[in-house]
Design a protein around this motif. Structure first.
Motif, mmCIF file in Angstrom:
data_model
loop_
_atom_site.group_PDB
_atom_site.id
_atom_site.type_symbol
_atom_site.label_atom_id
_atom_site.label_comp_id
_atom_site.label_asym_id
_atom_site.label_seq_id
_atom_site.Cartn_x
_atom_site.Cartn_y
_atom_site.Cartn_z
ATOM 1 N N MET A 126 30.253 49.282 47.655
ATOM 2 C CA MET A 126 31.301 50.272 47.397
ATOM 3 C C MET A 126 32.056 50.194 46.008
ATOM 4 S SD MET A 126 34.923 51.022 49.386
ATOM 5 C CE MET A 126 36.076 51.978 48.626
ATOM 6 N N PRO A 127 31.606 50.780 44.872
ATOM 7 C CA PRO A 127 32.198 50.382 43.665
ATOM 8 C C PRO A 127 33.678 50.796 43.565
ATOM 9 C CG PRO A 127 30.951 52.408 43.488
ATOM 10 C CD PRO A 127 30.899 52.009 44.991
ATOM 11 N N LEU A 128 34.485 49.872 42.916
ATOM 12 C CA LEU A 128 36.108 50.076 42.679
ATOM 13 C C LEU A 128 36.065 50.882 41.341
ATOM 14 C CD1 LEU A 128 35.835 47.386 44.637
ATOM 15 C CD2 LEU A 128 37.721 46.425 43.710
ATOM 16 N N GLN A 174 41.559 50.182 40.432
ATOM 17 C CA GLN A 174 41.612 49.178 41.516
ATOM 18 C C GLN A 174 41.433 47.818 40.883
ATOM 19 O OE1 GLN A 174 39.021 51.245 43.839
ATOM 20 N NE2 GLN A 174 40.367 51.508 45.641
ATOM 21 N N ILE A 175 40.526 47.847 39.763
ATOM 22 C CA ILE A 175 39.840 46.725 39.211
ATOM 23 C C ILE A 175 41.098 45.991 38.634
ATOM 24 C CG2 ILE A 175 38.326 45.607 37.428
ATOM 25 C CD1 ILE A 175 36.445 47.585 38.151
ATOM 26 N N LEU A 195 35.353 41.612 39.745
ATOM 27 C CA LEU A 195 36.162 40.652 39.190
ATOM 28 C C LEU A 195 35.244 39.919 38.160
ATOM 29 C CD1 LEU A 195 38.720 39.239 41.492
ATOM 30 C CD2 LEU A 195 39.212 40.620 39.722
ATOM 31 N N LYS A 196 34.164 39.455 38.697
ATOM 32 C CA LYS A 196 33.045 38.896 38.051
ATOM 33 C C LYS A 196 32.520 39.678 36.462
ATOM 34 C CE LYS A 196 28.457 36.734 38.315
ATOM 35 N NZ LYS A 196 27.260 36.365 39.087
ATOM 36 N N ARG A 197 32.618 41.032 36.936
ATOM 37 C CA ARG A 197 31.897 41.931 35.486
ATOM 38 C C ARG A 197 33.338 42.042 34.720
ATOM 39 N NH1 ARG A 197 31.078 46.356 38.272
ATOM 40 N NH2 ARG A 197 33.144 47.640 37.709
#
Length: 333
Positions: free
Chosen positions: A1-3, A7-8, A39-41
């Motif tokens: 589910m992409p944020l 949201q990020i 968060l890693k991205r």
């Protein structure tokens, strides 16, 4: 589910405030794995938006897509190949037939079998609309006074358009996947019948061409007049369509003589006659019988045995409303 980017950004802010990943995922109501990946991205790129994907570039622009959709809506019977050719001629854009189909599927346009109905000219639509408006407020008791009649031709091997076959690629012309055809559908018979809310007439097999004289002698005198006496001539209404034997002068004179009131029926309106559903049910019942008739004599016997009429007159008010909504056009009935 992409944020989403918002949201990020919110997740980054909450983590910087010292909250754990589990707590942040609970607040945002997203899976923890999706949030951790986002968060890693963000740590790698410093961006809250996704990196450009590695998929193929879309070969049509927004204007090309609108052209495909508008051409389809203007003429619903165009094929994907024809739309592909028009796109190439008009906009100098060369795409595959499958691309055209995908663009139409994106706006929920899919190729399906067209519904069949009689050709309605403006005068037919006007007559149907007027009839529906005049009878829109008829009660079930008023419709129960009507005897709906019609003729129907039943063939031994007529296709019904519903049959399907399971097959693999290359099996189209195998004997087990091919429907055999017979000249003149193996022969047929013409039958006449009538149905009201509470009863039905006997089926009449019309052996030869139905003329106005035969219609009076074999049908009206033998079946309709006794049925009218059963209901009551002061309340009984006869419905028959505008076939030539039905509207002949001698037929109208005979109906006036015996005191039978006739329902003025709009032309090309089989969808308004509930007996059409009974004919359809009769044909399907005969076709799917364990021992379907193989000869015309067996077909005559099957017609008398299989006709099991249910009450379809209750749909008449809905039919009137459907015609009004269609402004006199064809309906789903």
């Amino acid at each position: 589910m992409p944020l989403s980017p918002s949201q990020i950004a919110q997740a980054v802010s909450l983590v910087e405030q010292g909250m754990t990943h589990r707590e942040v995922a609970t607040i945002l109501n997203v899976p923890r794995s999706s949030m951790q990946y986002a968060l890693k991205r963000y740590q790698q790129t410093g961006l809250c938006t996704r990196r450009p994907g590695s998929g193929g570039v879309r070969c049509t622009s927004a204007r090309d897509d609108r052209f495909i959709v508008l051409e389809t809506l203007r003429n619903r019977f165009l094929t994907a190949v024809e739309i592909q050719q028009r796109l190439q001629i008009s906009r100098n854009v060369n795409v595959s037939e499958r691309t055209v189909r995908r663009r139409m599927e994106e706006v929920n346009l899919r190729a399906r079998r067209p519904a069949r109905g009689p050709q309605l000219l403006p005068q037919h639509r006007a007559a149907r609309l007027q009839f529906a408006r005049e009878h829109a407020n008829w009660s079930h008791e008023q419709w129960a006074r009507v005897l709906f009649t019609d003729e129907c031709r039943i063939a031994l091997n007529a296709p019904d358009g519903r049959q399907r076959v399971w097959r693999r690629k290359g099996e189209r012309y195998l004997a087990i996947t091919t429907t055999p055809t017979v000249s003149f559908d193996g022969g047929s018979i013409m039958i006449w019948g009538g149905v009201s809310s509470d009863a039905r007439t006997e089926l009449v097999i019309v052996n030869n061409a139905l003329t106005a004289t035969r219609y009076i002698e074999d049908i009206l005198q033998e079946h309709v007049v006794p049925f009218g006496g059963f209901i009551g001539y002061d309340q009984f209404i006869l419905m028959h369509d505008n076939a030539r034997p039905h509207v002949a002068h001698i037929v109208n004179e005979y109906l006036q003589e015996v005191g039978i009131q006739k329902l003025q029926w709009p032309a090309r309106s089989p969808d308004l006659n509930p007996i059409e559903h009974i004919w359809d049910k009769l044909k399907r019942t005969i076709k799917t019988a364990s021992n379907p008739p193989q000869t015309l004599s067996q077909l005559r016997d099957a017609d008398e045995d299989e006709l099991d009429i249910k009450n379809v007159i209750q749909s008449m008010p809905d039919r009137m409303q459907a015609v009004i909504r269609a402004r006199g056009g064809n309906t789903r009935y």
